[in-house]
Scaffold this motif. Structure first.
Motif, mmCIF file in Angstrom:
data_model
loop_
_atom_site.group_PDB
_atom_site.id
_atom_site.type_symbol
_atom_site.label_atom_id
_atom_site.label_comp_id
_atom_site.label_asym_id
_atom_site.label_seq_id
_atom_site.Cartn_x
_atom_site.Cartn_y
_atom_site.Cartn_z
ATOM 1 N N LEU A 409 10.864 9.425 18.210
ATOM 2 C CA LEU A 409 11.693 10.485 18.768
ATOM 3 C C LEU A 409 11.771 10.432 20.288
ATOM 4 O O LEU A 409 12.829 10.704 20.865
ATOM 5 N N THR A 410 10.653 10.104 20.932
ATOM 6 C CA THR A 410 10.623 10.082 22.395
ATOM 7 C C THR A 410 11.579 9.024 22.933
ATOM 8 O O THR A 410 11.593 7.894 22.466
ATOM 9 N N GLY A 411 12.364 9.395 23.927
ATOM 10 C CA GLY A 411 13.322 8.461 24.493
ATOM 11 C C GLY A 411 14.554 8.263 23.643
ATOM 12 O O GLY A 411 15.299 7.308 23.856
ATOM 13 N N GLY A 412 14.797 9.173 22.708
ATOM 14 C CA GLY A 412 15.976 9.078 21.858
ATOM 15 C C GLY A 412 17.022 10.104 22.227
ATOM 16 O O GLY A 412 16.789 11.046 22.985
ATOM 17 N N VAL A 413 18.208 9.920 21.663
ATOM 18 C CA VAL A 413 19.323 10.822 21.931
ATOM 19 C C VAL A 413 19.045 12.208 21.367
ATOM 20 O O VAL A 413 19.416 13.228 21.969
ATOM 21 N N ALA A 414 18.358 12.285 20.227
ATOM 22 C CA ALA A 414 18.094 13.580 19.594
ATOM 23 C C ALA A 414 17.251 14.473 20.502
ATOM 24 O O ALA A 414 17.539 15.665 20.660
ATOM 25 N N ALA A 415 16.209 13.914 21.113
ATOM 26 C CA ALA A 415 15.367 14.703 22.013
ATOM 27 C C ALA A 415 16.149 15.151 23.241
ATOM 28 O O ALA A 415 15.968 16.269 23.739
ATOM 29 N N LEU A 416 17.037 14.307 23.735
ATOM 30 C CA LEU A 416 17.841 14.655 24.902
ATOM 31 C C LEU A 416 18.810 15.791 24.583
ATOM 32 O O LEU A 416 18.970 16.736 25.366
ATOM 33 N N ILE A 417 19.454 15.728 23.421
ATOM 34 C CA ILE A 417 20.368 16.800 23.020
ATOM 35 C C ILE A 417 19.602 18.101 22.799
ATOM 36 O O ILE A 417 20.091 19.196 23.121
ATOM 37 N N TYR A 418 18.394 17.985 22.265
ATOM 38 C CA TYR A 418 17.558 19.173 22.103
ATOM 39 C C TYR A 418 17.288 19.828 23.462
ATOM 40 O O TYR A 418 17.371 21.058 23.616
ATOM 41 N N ALA A 419 16.986 19.016 24.472
ATOM 42 C CA ALA A 419 16.757 19.557 25.823
ATOM 43 C C ALA A 419 18.021 20.216 26.366
ATOM 44 O O ALA A 419 17.958 21.289 26.994
ATOM 45 N N TYR A 420 19.176 19.587 26.137
ATOM 46 C CA TYR A 420 20.437 20.199 26.573
ATOM 47 C C TYR A 420 20.662 21.551 25.897
ATOM 48 O O TYR A 420 21.125 22.509 26.532
ATOM 49 N N LEU A 421 20.374 21.630 24.617
ATOM 50 C CA LEU A 421 20.575 22.887 23.894
ATOM 51 C C LEU A 421 19.681 23.992 24.450
ATOM 52 O O LEU A 421 20.119 25.142 24.609
ATOM 53 N N VAL A 422 18.434 23.652 24.722
ATOM 54 C CA VAL A 422 17.531 24.645 25.311
ATOM 55 C C VAL A 422 18.069 25.116 26.655
ATOM 56 O O VAL A 422 18.027 26.308 26.980
ATOM 57 N N ARG A 423 18.617 24.198 27.433
ATOM 58 C CA ARG A 423 19.098 24.513 28.782
ATOM 59 C C ARG A 423 20.387 25.317 28.778
ATOM 60 O O ARG A 423 20.554 26.247 29.588
ATOM 61 N N PHE A 424 21.325 25.010 27.874
ATOM 62 C CA PHE A 424 22.669 25.554 27.997
ATOM 63 C C PHE A 424 23.119 26.430 26.839
ATOM 64 O O PHE A 424 24.266 26.874 26.816
ATOM 65 N N LEU A 425 22.245 26.690 25.868
ATOM 66 C CA LEU A 425 22.645 27.540 24.750
ATOM 67 C C LEU A 425 22.996 28.952 25.218
ATOM 68 O O LEU A 425 23.861 29.613 24.642
ATOM 69 N N GLY A 426 22.332 29.418 26.265
ATOM 70 C CA GLY A 426 22.589 30.763 26.767
ATOM 71 C C GLY A 426 24.028 30.961 27.218
ATOM 72 O O GLY A 426 24.587 32.059 27.080
#
Length: 542
Positions: A409-426
């Protein structure tokens, strides 16, 4: 457990996933193991980092308030040639990330740039014969942030001037107060909460930035996190610095709420918009036009023209297949995040509308906090638990098959999209929630009386009415992901670049002409939601 519904469990799961990165950062705040790195940083750059961060917030906050409030007052209360154009055009600098302006202005203002070159040629000067301000400095970084972030204050202050105190302004005029005294004694106190809220948004963006301060060589907490993780290889020290940066953000939010206090405004005053005052002519009109032109020119028109000049005259050697690959990566990440973000935000907002109880309210509040957390903090917070999960999965797989699969999982697209969702879901949540609030509850009652269930009501009643809100929410998330740099630099897969990372890396190598096409693409995409917003501003004023 019998009283917990599946909907509440779903809300709780979403809230836990969104809160996990912040929780993992805070969990390492007092952990042992990163002391040597922290001690090294404390003895070298940490004091300067703290001072720079505080000064940067002070300069950017003051500059954004000065520009934003001034522009809002001019375009709302006074009338002069071009006012209707400036009403919407003054938001255009939001399309350009601060790090793009940093690259452009460095190219223009540095010693080898065209401006100083023209001065030396015109006056016969040589190096050391004259003084010129250094753009790569704390003050230069503050000016970059002010140029692109003042629209936050402008938008909120303008709304406050329009919707609050129209009747009070008229009363002030009947009492003999001129425009300036009425502004200081009536309009500005009424707009104070909106001004503070706009300045807080600008400061949170400043704290979250990495590209500008790293390019200018200004140590801040964001650059310290990146240095601790990659240069010193200390994950724990990076987490502790991230927790300290998070403390700055929490302090900003607390100060914003304290400044707001118990201020309330009556609906009677809010329903009476402030009328446009007397028309300016002569030198006063020229001064108003210049005052509105300067921030627009410095924050958008000049950088866009300079980037276009670099792209057309000097060219980008990497334009072609490489550029298309970068654009594809950026659009793929932005599109997936926007789709997932809109879907999750719609479920959360609709669940809260249906009366999901404390779980729905808590999930909505927690999901909305992500935008206040810098991307570097979220990246560290995501990588820590994901890396641990990866190691656990690898151990289980090796115990089962005898082969270690490595990091899954580390260094994958899924983890990056997860970080984006945490950042911009609001962002998506606020936009869709506002759209749902405009739909009367009586429409839900009418749908239920016709035999429609919750899902059918959402599909056949709410979704058609929410098309504009859903599109706007997706567009805002899409653009923010396109511009996001710190989280992308930390978490992107190996040999996987986006337009933002390519712009940063080329500019860091002083290859500004090659960075121009990627930077122009980011600015162009950033214009899309601003066109929608500008149209709403123009229509709302008329």
């Amino acid at each position: 457990m019998k009283n917990i519904s599946p909907l509440s469990l779903a809300f709780g799961l979403v809230a836990a996933l969104i809160a996990l990165p912040v929780g993992s950062v805070l969990a390492n705040l007092f952990a042992s193991g990163g002391g040597a790195t922290i001690a090294h940083l404390a003895a070298t750059i940490l004091p300067e980092t703290v001072v720079n961060t505080l000064l940067l917030c002070l300069y950017v906050g003051g500059g954004c308030i000065l520009l934003g409030v001034g522009a809002a007052w001019l375009t709302t209360v006074l009338d002069f040639p071009g006012r209707r154009f400036f009403e919407w055009a003054l938001v255009l600098p939001l399309a350009a990330p601060a790090y793009v302006l940093a690259y452009v202005y460095t190219d223009v203002l540095q010693f080898a740039g065209p401006l100083q070159g023209a001065l030396r040629e015109a006056f016969g000067w040589r190096y050391g014969d004259y003084w010129f301000p250094e753009v790569r400095s704390l003050g230069g970084a503050a000016l970059m942030f002010i140029a692109v972030l003042y629209p936050y204050v402008y938008l909120l202050a303008r709304t406050a001037f329009l919707e609050r105190g129209g009747t009070l302004l008229e009363a002030a005029r009947t009492l003999g107060l001129g425009p300036w005294r009425a502004f200081v004694r009536v309009s500005l106190p009424l707009a104070r909460p909106a001004v503070v809220a706009g300045a807080t948004l600008a400061l949170m963006e400043t704290l979250a930035d990495y590209g500008t301060v790293a390019y200018f060589g200004v140590p801040t907490f964001t650059t310290g996190i990146y240095r601790a993780w990659f240069s010193l290889g200390d994950r724990l020290a990076a987490a502790q610095l991230a927790a300290t940066l998070l403390g700055f953000v929490v302090l900003l939010l607390a100060l914003e709420r304290l400044a707001r206090g118990r201020a309330r405004f009556s609906e009677a005053a809010a329903r009476r918009p402030a009328a446009v005052g007397r028309r300016l002519t002569g030198l006063r009109a020229v001064a108003a036009i210049i005052a509105c032109c300067l921030p627009l020119f410095a924050g958008f028109l000049l950088p866009a023209l300079l980037l276009l000049r670099l792209a057309l005259l000097e060219g980008d050697a990497q334009f072609g297949t490489r550029f298309l690959t970068l654009a594809q990566n950026s659009f793929m990440l932005s599109g997936l995040t926007a789709l997932l973000g809109v879907f999750i935000a719609l479920l959360l907002a609709y669940g809260e509308r249906l009366g999901g109880g404390w779980a729905a309210r808590a999930a909505v509040r927690i999901a909305g906090l992500g935008y206040a957390v810098p991307g570097a903090v979220i990246a560290v917070g995501v990588l820590i638990p994901v890396t641990r999960l990866d190691h656990w999965l690898g151990e289980q797989w090796e115990a089962f098959s005898g082969v270690n699969p490595g990091l899954l999982l580390t260094g994958g697209v899924a983890a990056l999209i997860y970080a984006y969702l945490v950042r911009f879901l609001g962002i998506a949540l606020q936009t869709i929630g506002a759209g749902l609030a405009r739909i009367r509850p009586s429409m839900d009652d009418a749908a239920r009386s016709l035999g429609l269930g919750r899902g059918a009501t959402l599909r056949r009643v709410h979704l058609p009415l929410l098309r504009g809100s859903l599109l706007t929410a997706g567009l805002l998330v899409f653009v923010d992901v396109m511009k996001e740099l710190p989280a992308t630099l930390v978490m992107r897969p190996f040999n996987f670049d986006t337009l933002a990372t390519q712009t940063y890396m080329l500019a860091a190598d002083e290859r500004l002409a090659e960075a121009s096409t990627a930077a122009l693409a980011i600015v162009g995409v950033g214009l899309l939601p601003l066109f929608v917003l500008s149209r709403q501003i123009a229509q709302g004023r008329r």
